[in-house]
Motif scaffolding. Structure first.
Motif, PDB file in Angstrom:
ATOM      1  N   ARG A  14      15.810  17.446  99.816  1.00  0.00           N
ATOM      2  CA  ARG A  14      17.200  17.882  99.696  1.00  0.00           C
ATOM      3  C   ARG A  14      17.602  18.336  98.291  1.00  0.00           C
ATOM      4  N   GLY A  15      17.201  17.567  97.300  1.00  0.00           N
ATOM      5  CA  GLY A  15      17.460  17.994  95.926  1.00  0.00           C
ATOM      6  C   GLY A  15      18.849  17.737  95.392  1.00  0.00           C
ATOM      7  N   SER A  16      19.539  16.702  95.903  1.00  0.00           N
ATOM      8  CA  SER A  16      20.893  16.460  95.375  1.00  0.00           C
ATOM      9  C   SER A  16      20.837  15.916  93.948  1.00  0.00           C
ATOM     10  N   ASN A  17      19.824  15.123  93.622  1.00  0.00           N
ATOM     11  CA  ASN A  17      19.688  14.666  92.226  1.00  0.00           C
ATOM     12  C   ASN A  17      19.325  15.835  91.315  1.00  0.00           C
ATOM     13  N   ALA A  90      12.697  13.992  91.077  1.00  0.00           N
ATOM     14  CA  ALA A  90      13.975  13.742  91.755  1.00  0.00           C
ATOM     15  C   ALA A  90      13.747  13.842  93.262  1.00  0.00           C
ATOM     16  N   GLY A  91      13.408  12.698  93.855  1.00  0.00           N
ATOM     17  CA  GLY A  91      13.063  12.727  95.276  1.00  0.00           C
ATOM     18  C   GLY A  91      11.718  13.406  95.489  1.00  0.00           C
ATOM     19  N   ILE A 111      13.718   8.842  89.360  1.00  0.00           N
ATOM     20  CA  ILE A 111      14.827   8.014  89.845  1.00  0.00           C
ATOM     21  C   ILE A 111      14.417   7.377  91.151  1.00  0.00           C
ATOM     22  N   HIS A 112      14.720   6.063  91.248  1.00  0.00           N
ATOM     23  CA  HIS A 112      14.322   5.298  92.428  1.00  0.00           C
ATOM     24  C   HIS A 112      15.563   4.601  92.991  1.00  0.00           C
ATOM     25  N   PRO A 113      15.735   4.644  94.332  1.00  0.00           N
ATOM     26  CA  PRO A 113      16.970   4.096  94.905  1.00  0.00           C
ATOM     27  C   PRO A 113      16.918   2.586  95.162  1.00  0.00           C
ATOM     28  N   LEU A 174      23.752   6.761  96.085  1.00  0.00           N
ATOM     29  CA  LEU A 174      23.535   8.157  95.688  1.00  0.00           C
ATOM     30  C   LEU A 174      24.599   8.652  94.706  1.00  0.00           C
ATOM     31  N   GLU A 177      23.444   7.509  91.511  1.00  0.00           N
ATOM     32  CA  GLU A 177      22.252   8.251  91.079  1.00  0.00           C
ATOM     33  C   GLU A 177      22.663   9.533  90.366  1.00  0.00           C
TER      34      GLU A 177
HETATM   35  C1  GRF Z   1      17.098   9.746  96.185  1.00  0.00           C
HETATM   36  O1  GRF Z   1      17.711   8.616  96.758  1.00  0.00           O
HETATM   37  C2  GRF Z   1      16.108   9.349  95.125  1.00  0.00           C
HETATM   38  O2  GRF Z   1      16.478   8.200  94.430  1.00  0.00           O
HETATM   39  C3  GRF Z   1      14.874   9.062  95.922  1.00  0.00           C
HETATM   40  O3  GRF Z   1      14.873  10.017  96.964  1.00  0.00           O
HETATM   41  C4  GRF Z   1      16.210  10.458  97.211  1.00  0.00           C
HETATM   42  C5  GRF Z   1      16.179  11.930  97.002  1.00  0.00           C
HETATM   43  O4  GRF Z   1      17.407  12.531  97.276  1.00  0.00           O
HETATM   44  N1  GRF Z   1      13.709   9.076  95.080  1.00  0.00           N
HETATM   45  P1  GRF Z   1      17.692  13.985  96.742  1.00  0.00           P
HETATM   46  O5  GRF Z   1      16.526  14.869  97.185  1.00  0.00           O
HETATM   47  O6  GRF Z   1      17.801  13.922  95.262  1.00  0.00           O
HETATM   48  O7  GRF Z   1      18.968  14.400  97.408  1.00  0.00           O
END
Ligand code: GRF
Length: 220
Positions: A14-17, A90-91, A111-113, A174, A177
């Motif tokens: 998805r790439g939201s981060n 990032a994901g 980044i880790h959730p 999120l 994040e």
């Molecule tokens: C995020 O929750 C990140 O911490 C984890 O995977 C998810 C990726 O989300 N590593 P996005 O692709 O950044 O929307």
């Protein structure tokens, strides 16, 4: 003009981060310049988002490579050709070899959730709900050869509520994040945070006062 550190963002979905980082890096005062986005999955939605921001976005499908090393060699070359100095995962759902992690040690972050070292790996929100923890969150850390076990740079915590589902909890995490990751990338790109002998070193002073985080709140 301020020197900005050339940075690549690695994604798988998805790439939201990634978008949070791209948005932050639009400010000239931001220390990282995102020069490339790389995905190991050609269908990652984030690739389109990156292109919409005018960023070069490239995929290298890991399934097309005979070995992990062959995949990593191409990714490494791609970054070097663009003078990348920092990689922000990032994901990014690929475990990199010790060799790759060693080559980028101190220059690759993730980044880790979850609040590491709790819940390394997948399904962090479901596991937090099963265990009944009352505080959960996210972590940005330097990447080493050990999955989700590299030195922790910063964390953000959120409360876990009685009626949370995986979805509501993931959403709450999120939001943090998207705040935490841009902050930390700025610190690393500016040299304010470095890795020294496997420990994280901060060039800024610790706060004089801190607020403990209670969940549920202690003030009832
Ligand atoms: C995020 O929750 C990140 O911490 C984890 O995977 C998810 C990726 O989300 N590593 P996005 O692709 O950044 O929307």
């Amino acid at each position: 003009m301020k020197r900005r550190t050339p940075t690549a963002v690695f994604i798988s979905g998805r790439g939201s981060n990634m978008e949070a980082l791209l948005r932050a890096s639009q400010s000239p005062a931001y220390s990282a310049e995102i020069v490339a986005v790389m995905s190991n999955r050609p269908d990652a939605k984030g690739l389109e988002t990156a292109r919409a921001y005018g960023i070069e976005a490239m995929s290298f499908d890991h399934r097309q490579f005979a070995t992990r090393e062959a995949f990593e060699q191409v990714v490494d070359g791609y970054c070097r050709d663009r003078q990348v100095e920092i990689i922000a995962c990032a994901g990014f759902m690929r475990v990199m070899t010790e060799g790759f992690a060693a080559r980028w040690l101190g220059r690759m972050i993730n980044i880790h959730p979850s609040l590491l070292p709790s819940y390394r790996g997948l399904d962090t929100h479901a596991r937090a709900l099963t265990e009944g923890v009352r505080i959960h969150g996210c972590t940005v850390h330097f990447v080493t050869g050990d999955l989700d076990a590299g030195p922790i740079i910063a964390q953000a915590a959120v409360p876990v509520f009685e009626h949370d589902t995986v979805h509501t909890l993931a959403q709450r995490v999120l939001v943090q994040e998207h705040v935490l990751y841009p902050l930390v990338l700025d610190w690393v790109a500016s040299g304010a945070v470095t890795l020294q002998s496997n420990k994280v070193s901060y060039a800024f002073p610790p706060p004089d006062e801190f607020e403990p985080l209670f969940s549920p709140s202690a003030s009832r």
